[in-house]
Design a protein around this motif. Structure first.
Motif, PDB file in Angstrom:
ATOM      1  N   ALA A 118      32.432-129.619 -27.192  1.00 46.25           N
ATOM      2  CA  ALA A 118      33.293-130.349 -28.122  1.00 46.25           C
ATOM      3  C   ALA A 118      34.354-131.139 -27.372  1.00 46.25           C
ATOM      4  CB  ALA A 118      33.944-129.380 -29.104  1.00 46.25           C
ATOM      5  N   ALA A 119      34.944-130.535 -26.350  1.00 47.43           N
ATOM      6  CA  ALA A 119      35.958-131.240 -25.560  1.00 47.43           C
ATOM      7  C   ALA A 119      35.347-132.454 -24.868  1.00 47.43           C
ATOM      8  CB  ALA A 119      36.576-130.285 -24.537  1.00 47.43           C
ATOM      9  N   GLU A 120      34.158-132.275 -24.306  1.00 47.40           N
ATOM     10  CA  GLU A 120      33.475-133.389 -23.659  1.00 47.40           C
ATOM     11  C   GLU A 120      33.075-134.436 -24.699  1.00 47.40           C
ATOM     12  OE1 GLU A 120      31.808-135.577 -20.494  1.00 47.40           O
ATOM     13  OE2 GLU A 120      33.182-133.868 -20.526  1.00 47.40           O
ATOM     14  N   GLY A 121      32.639-133.975 -25.873  1.00 46.47           N
ATOM     15  CA  GLY A 121      32.250-134.896 -26.930  1.00 46.47           C
ATOM     16  C   GLY A 121      33.397-135.776 -27.397  1.00 46.47           C
ATOM     17  N   GLN A 122      34.604-135.224 -27.427  1.00 45.15           N
ATOM     18  CA  GLN A 122      35.763-136.019 -27.827  1.00 45.15           C
ATOM     19  C   GLN A 122      36.011-137.155 -26.838  1.00 45.15           C
ATOM     20  OE1 GLN A 122      38.616-132.827 -28.030  1.00 45.15           O
ATOM     21  NE2 GLN A 122      38.426-132.605 -30.249  1.00 45.15           N
ATOM     22  N   LYS A 123      35.825-136.880 -25.565  1.00 41.62           N
ATOM     23  CA  LYS A 123      35.981-137.932 -24.544  1.00 41.62           C
ATOM     24  C   LYS A 123      34.895-138.998 -24.699  1.00 41.62           C
ATOM     25  CE  LYS A 123      37.877-134.640 -21.183  1.00 41.62           C
ATOM     26  NZ  LYS A 123      37.620-133.953 -19.890  1.00 41.62           N
ATOM     27  N   LEU A 124      33.659-138.538 -24.946  1.00 43.24           N
ATOM     28  CA  LEU A 124      32.555-139.483 -25.102  1.00 43.24           C
ATOM     29  C   LEU A 124      32.695-140.287 -26.397  1.00 43.24           C
ATOM     30  CD1 LEU A 124      29.672-137.154 -23.886  1.00 43.24           C
ATOM     31  CD2 LEU A 124      30.543-139.184 -22.713  1.00 43.24           C
ATOM     32  N   MET A 125      33.316-139.684 -27.401  1.00 40.82           N
ATOM     33  CA  MET A 125      33.539-140.405 -28.653  1.00 40.82           C
ATOM     34  C   MET A 125      34.455-141.600 -28.418  1.00 40.82           C
ATOM     35  SD  MET A 125      34.766-138.757 -32.287  1.00 40.82           S
ATOM     36  CE  MET A 125      33.397-137.589 -32.273  1.00 40.82           C
ATOM     37  N   ALA A 126      35.445-141.411 -27.564  1.00 40.99           N
ATOM     38  CA  ALA A 126      36.346-142.519 -27.229  1.00 40.99           C
ATOM     39  C   ALA A 126      35.646-143.535 -26.318  1.00 40.99           C
ATOM     40  CB  ALA A 126      37.604-141.979 -26.551  1.00 40.99           C
ATOM     41  N   LYS A 127      34.880-143.036 -25.358  1.00 39.39           N
ATOM     42  CA  LYS A 127      34.203-143.921 -24.404  1.00 39.39           C
ATOM     43  C   LYS A 127      33.173-144.818 -25.088  1.00 39.39           C
ATOM     44  CE  LYS A 127      31.420-143.760 -20.178  1.00 39.39           C
ATOM     45  NZ  LYS A 127      30.821-142.875 -19.122  1.00 39.39           N
ATOM     46  N   HIS A 128      32.444-144.260 -26.058  1.00 42.94           N
ATOM     47  CA  HIS A 128      31.367-144.997 -26.727  1.00 42.94           C
ATOM     48  C   HIS A 128      31.753-145.372 -28.163  1.00 42.94           C
ATOM     49  CE1 HIS A 128      28.650-144.186 -23.387  1.00 42.94           C
ATOM     50  NE2 HIS A 128      29.003-142.916 -23.436  1.00 42.94           N
ATOM     51  N   ARG A 129      33.036-145.619 -28.369  1.00 42.04           N
ATOM     52  CA  ARG A 129      33.525-145.877 -29.719  1.00 42.04           C
ATOM     53  C   ARG A 129      32.814-147.061 -30.379  1.00 42.04           C
ATOM     54  NH1 ARG A 129      37.748-143.797 -31.829  1.00 42.04           N
ATOM     55  NH2 ARG A 129      38.663-143.270 -29.781  1.00 42.04           N
ATOM     56  N   ALA A 130      32.604-148.135 -29.637  1.00 41.27           N
ATOM     57  CA  ALA A 130      31.973-149.326 -30.220  1.00 41.27           C
ATOM     58  C   ALA A 130      30.556-149.025 -30.682  1.00 41.27           C
ATOM     59  CB  ALA A 130      31.977-150.471 -29.206  1.00 41.27           C
ATOM     60  N   ALA A 131      29.778-148.335 -29.830  1.00 42.55           N
ATOM     61  CA  ALA A 131      28.396-148.006 -30.189  1.00 42.55           C
ATOM     62  C   ALA A 131      28.354-147.054 -31.376  1.00 42.55           C
ATOM     63  CB  ALA A 131      27.677-147.390 -28.989  1.00 42.55           C
ATOM     64  N   LEU A 132      29.239-146.073 -31.379  1.00 48.87           N
ATOM     65  CA  LEU A 132      29.246-145.089 -32.472  1.00 48.87           C
ATOM     66  C   LEU A 132      29.668-145.726 -33.792  1.00 48.87           C
ATOM     67  CD1 LEU A 132      30.763-142.055 -30.523  1.00 48.87           C
ATOM     68  CD2 LEU A 132      28.392-142.341 -31.270  1.00 48.87           C
ATOM     69  N   SER A 133      30.603-146.649 -33.723  1.00 56.29           N
ATOM     70  CA  SER A 133      31.004-147.358 -34.943  1.00 56.29           C
ATOM     71  C   SER A 133      29.847-148.177 -35.487  1.00 56.29           C
ATOM     72  CB  SER A 133      32.203-148.274 -34.649  1.00 56.29           C
ATOM     73  OG  SER A 133      33.347-147.513 -34.299  1.00 56.29           O
ATOM     74  N   ALA A 134      29.109-148.829 -34.574  1.00 57.24           N
ATOM     75  CA  ALA A 134      27.945-149.619 -35.000  1.00 57.24           C
ATOM     76  C   ALA A 134      26.883-148.720 -35.620  1.00 57.24           C
ATOM     77  CB  ALA A 134      27.374-150.375 -33.800  1.00 57.24           C
ATOM     78  N   ILE A 135      26.702-147.534 -35.056  1.00 56.31           N
ATOM     79  CA  ILE A 135      25.717-146.583 -35.585  1.00 56.31           C
ATOM     80  C   ILE A 135      26.126-146.118 -36.979  1.00 56.31           C
ATOM     81  CG2 ILE A 135      24.867-144.204 -35.305  1.00 56.31           C
ATOM     82  CD1 ILE A 135      24.829-144.805 -32.242  1.00 56.31           C
ATOM     83  N   GLU A 136      27.394-145.780 -37.145  1.00 51.73           N
ATOM     84  CA  GLU A 136      27.857-145.311 -38.453  1.00 51.73           C
ATOM     85  C   GLU A 136      27.713-146.410 -39.501  1.00 51.73           C
ATOM     86  OE1 GLU A 136      31.772-143.682 -38.058  1.00 51.73           O
ATOM     87  OE2 GLU A 136      31.116-142.041 -36.762  1.00 51.73           O
ATOM     88  N   THR A 137      28.016-147.645 -39.129  1.00 49.59           N
ATOM     89  CA  THR A 137      27.910-148.759 -40.079  1.00 49.59           C
ATOM     90  C   THR A 137      26.461-149.053 -40.426  1.00 49.59           C
ATOM     91  OG1 THR A 137      29.942-149.754 -39.213  1.00 49.59           O
ATOM     92  CG2 THR A 137      28.438-151.193 -40.427  1.00 49.59           C
ATOM     93  N   ARG A 138      25.622-149.069 -39.419  1.00 49.39           N
ATOM     94  CA  ARG A 138      24.215-149.465 -39.618  1.00 49.39           C
ATOM     95  C   ARG A 138      23.375-148.365 -40.255  1.00 49.39           C
ATOM     96  NH1 ARG A 138      20.448-151.928 -34.733  1.00 49.39           N
ATOM     97  NH2 ARG A 138      18.405-151.710 -35.752  1.00 49.39           N
ATOM     98  N   PHE A 139      23.605-147.116 -39.862  1.00 53.51           N
ATOM     99  CA  PHE A 139      22.722-146.027 -40.286  1.00 53.51           C
ATOM    100  C   PHE A 139      23.368-145.029 -41.245  1.00 53.51           C
ATOM    101  CE2 PHE A 139      21.352-147.264 -35.963  1.00 53.51           C
ATOM    102  CZ  PHE A 139      20.089-147.750 -36.265  1.00 53.51           C
ATOM    103  N   GLY A 140      24.699-145.013 -41.314  1.00 55.28           N
ATOM    104  CA  GLY A 140      25.365-144.037 -42.176  1.00 55.28           C
ATOM    105  C   GLY A 140      25.349-142.633 -41.613  1.00 55.28           C
ATOM    106  N   VAL A 141      25.071-142.507 -40.324  1.00 55.43           N
ATOM    107  CA  VAL A 141      25.073-141.199 -39.663  1.00 55.43           C
ATOM    108  C   VAL A 141      26.357-141.073 -38.845  1.00 55.43           C
ATOM    109  CG1 VAL A 141      23.890-139.699 -38.017  1.00 55.43           C
ATOM    110  CG2 VAL A 141      22.554-141.196 -39.522  1.00 55.43           C
ATOM    111  N   PRO A 142      27.145-140.026 -39.038  1.00 58.17           N
ATOM    112  CA  PRO A 142      28.385-139.868 -38.270  1.00 58.17           C
ATOM    113  C   PRO A 142      28.131-139.859 -36.764  1.00 58.17           C
ATOM    114  CG  PRO A 142      28.340-138.332 -40.104  1.00 58.17           C
ATOM    115  CD  PRO A 142      26.972-138.944 -40.021  1.00 58.17           C
ATOM    116  N   GLY A 143      29.011-140.521 -36.026  1.00 59.67           N
ATOM    117  CA  GLY A 143      28.867-140.544 -34.572  1.00 59.67           C
ATOM    118  C   GLY A 143      28.875-139.155 -33.973  1.00 59.67           C
ATOM    119  N   ALA A 144      29.673-138.258 -34.564  1.00 59.36           N
ATOM    120  CA  ALA A 144      29.756-136.897 -34.029  1.00 59.36           C
ATOM    121  C   ALA A 144      28.412-136.173 -34.111  1.00 59.36           C
ATOM    122  CB  ALA A 144      30.826-136.101 -34.767  1.00 59.36           C
TER     123      ALA A 144
END
Length: 420
Positions: free
Chosen positions: A109-135
């Motif tokens: 989880a701690a590592e995931g929080q760092k990766l969530m910030a690092k890949h924020r743009a990709a995760l936002s695109a995924i959430e918008t396009r697919f409706g699946v939470p980045g987490a």
């Protein structure tokens, strides 16, 4: 070589060497070579199907030249040898406290929080396009390959070829092997990068070749789907797979609840589904005073008690079972869902896991066979204490006058042994 330098050989070794040389000279294959000759013929026989799938001849020849089976893999059926089963996957032989281990969850989880910030743009695109939470897709990546730190141990093409030749699911792997050749021929992946698990899954988020063709996404826009090196592609492909299997945007994977005293654990099966509001009326209470909206209460859900009446209980939504299509294990889904939650909130499960112990696979298989004979169980005999096995055990406990806890314990095993 001078004769005086030839090492002295024992007569038996010398005789065997002479016979081997003579056999080679007259064209009689050595036993090991004969066995692999069958494999070579089998691989050659796949060319028409490979050609029909668009595999270039040059790719087929280059990648199959010298290809040898790996008979040390699990889940093979080898002539003259006992059948080998699949290895004991942690999802099916560990108790929840060991599989959903707090120290592992906290680290990931701690590592995931760092990766969530690092890949924020990709995760936002995924959430918008697919409706699946980045987490959720980050949690799948963390569970599958420890965010890419786990080096997959096998040559994927060799694994798929061996499983197609002598595996338990030959037809499936025959297709997967050909599609792997197609991936190489199209330049999607190199043979060097096609590393896999013993079952042939490859990439950061563990796809079989057919899954890549069905669900692969080029999110980074470089013109190819790369789940081996491109984190955006790997995570988007995982999201697309979930969507293709029925993911519902805006719906949680599950809600942890406290079960009322005397709740019937035998109804904890996917077939027993009702709106969450009905579960709440029956006394199931969301933990930590969580308030559910009217839309949430309208969601259909099933009861999940991974340790029977012990440990946490959950009301599982449709998305729970979608994640389960990624890996057919309740503990896998619990790990992924809880890890995703922990990236957003530091709270562990409200109810701790119990100190239960897990019976051996053979003991659970014996239970399943008996439960099948007496008409309480109708699923696979696989030694895995999943939802349907636990419910059937609870039904047996009711009929035998035992404590009804829906857990495969020594006491139930003894009772079944006596009944048999």
């Amino acid at each position: 070589m001078a004769l005086d330098r030839v090492p002295v050989l024992r007569s038996g070794v010398l005789a065997a060497l002479v016979l081997t040389v003579v056999a080679v000279m007259i064209g009689v294959p050595h036993p090991a070579c004969a066995a692999d000759a069958g494999f070579t013929r089998f691989i050659a026989s796949l060319w028409p199907d490979a050609q029909a799938q668009g595999v270039p001849r040059a790719t087929f020849d280059a990648e199959t030249r010298g290809l040898a089976p790996d008979y040390k893999l699990p889940d093979l059926i080898l002539p003259g040898r006992p059948a080998t089963g699949a290895p004991s996957q942690a999802e099916f032989v560990q108790v929840p406290a060991d599989y959903v281990k707090e120290s592992s969850i906290a680290r990931l989880a701690a590592e995931g929080q760092k990766l969530m910030a690092k890949h924020r743009a990709a995760l936002s695109a995924i959430e918008t396009r697919f409706g699946v939470p980045g987490a959720i897709v980050l949690a799948i990546w963390g569970r599958e390959t420890d965010y890419g730190r786990y080096a997959l141990p096998y040559d994927g093409l060799r694994v798929l070829a061996t499983q197609a030749y002598v595996g338990r699911r030959k037809d499936q792997y025959r297709s997967e092997f050909i599609l792997a050749l197609k991936l190489i021929g199209e330049g999607v992946v190199t043979r060097k990068d096609l590393r896999s698990s013993w079952a042939g899954a490859t990439g950061l988020t563990q796809f079989l070749p057919s899954e890549l063709y069905k669900h692969g996404v080029d999110l980074d826009g470089d013109g190819r789907v790369d789940i081996w090196h491109s984190v955006p592609d790997a995570l988007a492909s995982a999201a697309q797979q979930l969507v293709n299997k029925g993911w519902q945007p805006g719906v949680r994977w599950a809600y942890e609840v406290r079960a009322p005293a005397g709740a019937d654990c035998t109804i904890g099966v996917p077939e027993v589904t009702k709106p969450i509001r009905e579960w709440l009326r029956e006394g199931f209470v969301p933990v930590r005073g969580q308030k559910l909206s009217a839309a949430e209460q309208a969601q259909p859900a099933s009861l999940l008690q991974p340790e029977g009446i012990y440990g946490p209980a959950f009301l599982t939504t449709k998305n729970y079972f979608v994640i389960k299509e990624y890996n057919f294990s309740d503990l896998y889904v619990l790990f992924v869902g809880h890890l995703a939650d922990r990236m957003l909130s530091p709270q562990p499960f409200a109810t701790p896991w119990s100190a239960s112990t897990q019976l051996r696979t053979s003991a659970v298989e014996a239970m399943q066979r008996h439960l099948t004979r007496i008409g309480l169980y109708g699923d696979k005999v696989d030694g895995k204490a999943g939802m349907k096995t636990r419910a059937a055990l609870g039904a047996y406990q009711k009929s035998a006058g035992l404590k009804v806890d829906c857990w495969p314990s020594e006491a139930v095993l003894r009772s079944i042994g006596t009944a048999r």
